[in-house]
Design a protein around this motif. Structure first.
Motif, short mmCIF file in Angstrom:
data_model
loop_
_atom_site.label_atom_id
_atom_site.label_comp_id
_atom_site.label_asym_id
_atom_site.label_seq_id
_atom_site.Cartn_x
_atom_site.Cartn_y
_atom_site.Cartn_z
N LEU A 286 0.82 -1.21 0.00
CA LEU A 286 0.00 0.00 0.00
C LEU A 286 0.86 1.26 0.00
O LEU A 286 0.57 2.23 -0.71
N ASP A 287 1.92 1.26 0.80
CA ASP A 287 2.81 2.41 0.86
C ASP A 287 3.44 2.66 -0.51
O ASP A 287 3.55 3.81 -0.98
N ALA A 290 0.74 4.01 -2.96
CA ALA A 290 0.45 5.41 -2.70
C ALA A 290 1.57 6.31 -3.20
O ALA A 290 1.33 7.38 -3.77
N LEU A 319 -3.19 4.43 4.78
CA LEU A 319 -2.54 4.20 3.50
C LEU A 319 -3.55 3.91 2.40
O LEU A 319 -3.38 4.33 1.25
N THR A 320 -4.63 3.21 2.75
CA THR A 320 -5.68 2.94 1.77
C THR A 320 -6.31 4.24 1.29
O THR A 320 -6.57 4.43 0.09
N ARG A 321 -6.52 5.17 2.22
CA ARG A 321 -7.15 6.44 1.88
C ARG A 321 -6.27 7.32 1.00
O ARG A 321 -6.76 8.25 0.36
N LYS A 322 -4.98 7.04 0.94
CA LYS A 322 -4.08 7.82 0.09
C LYS A 322 -4.23 7.47 -1.39
O LYS A 322 -3.75 8.22 -2.25
N LEU A 323 -4.85 6.34 -1.68
CA LEU A 323 -4.97 5.88 -3.06
C LEU A 323 -6.16 6.54 -3.74
O LEU A 323 -7.16 6.90 -3.10
#
Length: 399
Positions: A286-287, A290, A319-323
Motif C-alpha cells: 500500500l505504501d 500510494a 494508506l488505503t485512503r491515500k490511493l
C-alpha cells in the motif's frame, strides 16, 4: 527433466513413497541433527521442528515435486521452487549443504522402506532429488548474486532506531544499517530474516515482512509475540527475545531481503487480503502504491479477532485512503465498530473489478477460504498469490 526410465519407476513407487514420507522425513531430521547438531541450533527453526511442521512441509514439497515431474514431463514447478529458494536464501543455505541432506535423507528412505528400495528405485528417486536440489541451488545463487552477497553470506548488522507497541502482543521495530551504508533495495511484499543469540547460545532465525515502502531509508518490521507454551515446544522463542530484550540502540543481525510474494509492476485492479500479522507485507504494498500514484481500483481486506488485535490498524486504513480508488474492509470476530464488519471475511458482496490480481497473507485456513471465494467469483488461479509465514504447509494439505 526426469528421464523416461526414472519417470516410470517414480510413477509406480510414488504411492508407497508418498505414504511413507512422514516416517521418512521424521527419521531424516533425527539423523541429520544427530550428525550435525549445529544445523538445529543455528539454522533450522527449533519451534517448527518440535511441532513437526518442518517435516510436514518437506514431505509435501518432495511429493508435489515428484508428482509434477511425472504428470508434466519436460517442465518443472518453478513457482514452488522459487518460494523455497527465497526462504533458503534468507537463511544463507549453500550448495555444500545439499549433499549432506541427500546422505541422511536417502539413509532414512532405505531404513523406512527396506527391501522395497531396489537399485532401480534408488536411482530414480536419486534423480528426483538432484533435479530439485540443483534447480534450488541455481535459483539461490542467482538470488545471492542479485543482492551482491557471497553465497550464504546474507547477514549484516542493523541498529534498532526505535520500537512501538502496536498491540498487547505486537511491536514494531524501526531499523537502520549500523555501518551507515545505504540499505539494500527490496520489492513490496518481501521479508528479511532476523537472527538472535538466545540464552543457550543458539542463533535462531525467523522471517519478518518489511512493512515500509521500498524507498524508505529506515526498515520496519512488526513482530507478533507467539506463545510457545500452547504447543509444548519452543515456538516463539525469537519473538519473545525481541519483545523482552531488544530496545532502541541495540543491534540485530538481519539478512538481505527475499520473498516471492511481490507486488508486480502492474496497472491492474488489486485485492490485498490479510489476517492477523499477515497485514505487514500488505502495508508495504500500500505504501508503494500510494507513493507511485497507482490509479486502478484497490480493495483492501483484513480479518482479525478484534480492532485491538489488529496491528497497524490506523496505518492500514490511512494508506488505503491515500490511493485514488481504494476501499478498506475490515472484519472482526468481536468489537467491530459501525464502519467494520462482524465475523469472518466474506467476499460475497465485495465488488471485484475485471482482471483483479489478488495477494493473500495470513493463516492457512484464512488464505484457503479467501482463495476459494475468489475462484468462485471467477478470479483465475494464476492471478492469486500468497505468502505463508513459517513452513509452507499448503502443499502438505495441512491447515
Amino acid at each position: 527433466m526426469l528421464s523416461e526410465k526414472s519417470t516410470a519407476t517414480v510413477r509406480a513407487t510414488l504411492p508407497a513413497v508418498g505414504a511413507a514420507l512422514g516416517d521418512i522425513t521424521d527419521l531424516f531430521y533425527r539423523k541429520l541433527f544427530a550428525a550435525h547438531p549445529e544445523l538445529l541450533r543455528d539454522l533450522f527453526n527449533r519451534g517448527n521442528q518440535a511441532a513437526g511442521l518442518q517435516k510436514q512441509a518437506l514431505a509435501g514439497s518432495v511429493a508435489a515435486f515428484a508428482t509434477y515431474l511425472v504428470e508434466h514431463p519436460g517442465t518443472r514447478p518453478d513457482v514452488m521452487l522459487e518460494r523455497i529458494a527465497h526462504k533458503h536464501a534468507s537463511l544463507g543455505v549453500t550448495r555444500a549443504q545439499y549433499p549432506i541432506v541427500h546422505r541422511h535423507l536417502f539413509a532414512a528412505v532405505a531404513e523406512v522402506l527396506g527391501d522395497a528400495v531396489t537399485p532401480e528405485v534408488a536411482e530414480a528417486w536419486d534423480e528426483v532429488y538432484w533435479l530439485m536440489a540443483n534447480a534450488l541451488i541455481t535459483i539461490e545463487e542467482r538470488l545471492y548474486a542479485a543482492q551482491q552477497v557471497a553465497a550464504g553470506d546474507v547477514w549484516r548488522t542493523w541498529q534498532v532506531l526505535d520500537r512501538t507497541e502496536e498491540t498487547a502482543d505486537c511491536a514494531t521495530f524501526r531499523l537502520v544499517p549500523a555501518d551507515g551504508a545505504p540499505a539494500p533495495a527490496f520489492r513490496p511484499g518481501q521479508y528479511v530474516s532476523v537472527q538472535v543469540e538466545l540464552a543457550d547460545g543458539a542463533r535462531q532465525i525467523r522471517q519478518y515482512s518489511l512493512s515500509c515502502a521500498p524507498g524508505s531509508p529506515v526498515r520496519t518490521i512488526t513482530v507478533k509475540r507467539v506463545d510457545g507454551t500452547a504447543g509444548g515446544g519452543p515456538d516463539g522463542e525469537v519473538s519473545h527475545h525481541l519483545h523482552e530484550r531488544v530496545r532502541p540502540g541495540d543491534t540485530l543481525r538481519v539478512s538481505a531481503p527475499y520473498g516471492d510474494l511481490v507486488l508486480a509492476d502492474t496497472s491492474a485492479p488489486l485485492l490485498l487480503a490479510s489476517a492477523g500479522i499477515g497485514c505487514t507485507p500488505m502495508l508495504s504494498m500500500l505504501d508503494h502504491l500510494a507513493g507511485t500514484g497507482h490509479r486502478a481500483p484497490v480493495t483492501v481486506i483484513h480479518g482479525d479477532r478484534s480492532p485491538a488485535d489488529h496491528a497497524l490498524r490506523g496505518e492500514h486504513r490511512a494508506l488505503t485512503r491515500k490511493l485514488a480508488d481504494a476501499e478498506a474492509l475490515f472484519w472482526y470476530e468481536e468489537g467491530a465498530s459501525e464502519e467494520d464488519r462482524t465475523g469472518l471475511v466474506d467476499l460475497t458482496a465485495v465488488p471485484l473489478a475485471p482482471g483483479t490480481r489478488a495477494y493473500l497473507c495470513g493463516p492457512l485456513p484464512f488464505m484457503r477460504a479467501v482463495r476459494e471465494q475468489l475462484l468462485a467469483r471467477g478470479v483465475p488461479a494464476a492471478h492469486i498469490h500468497y505468502e505463508v509465514f513459517g513452513p509452507d504447509l499448503w502443499l502438505a494439505g495441512t491447515s
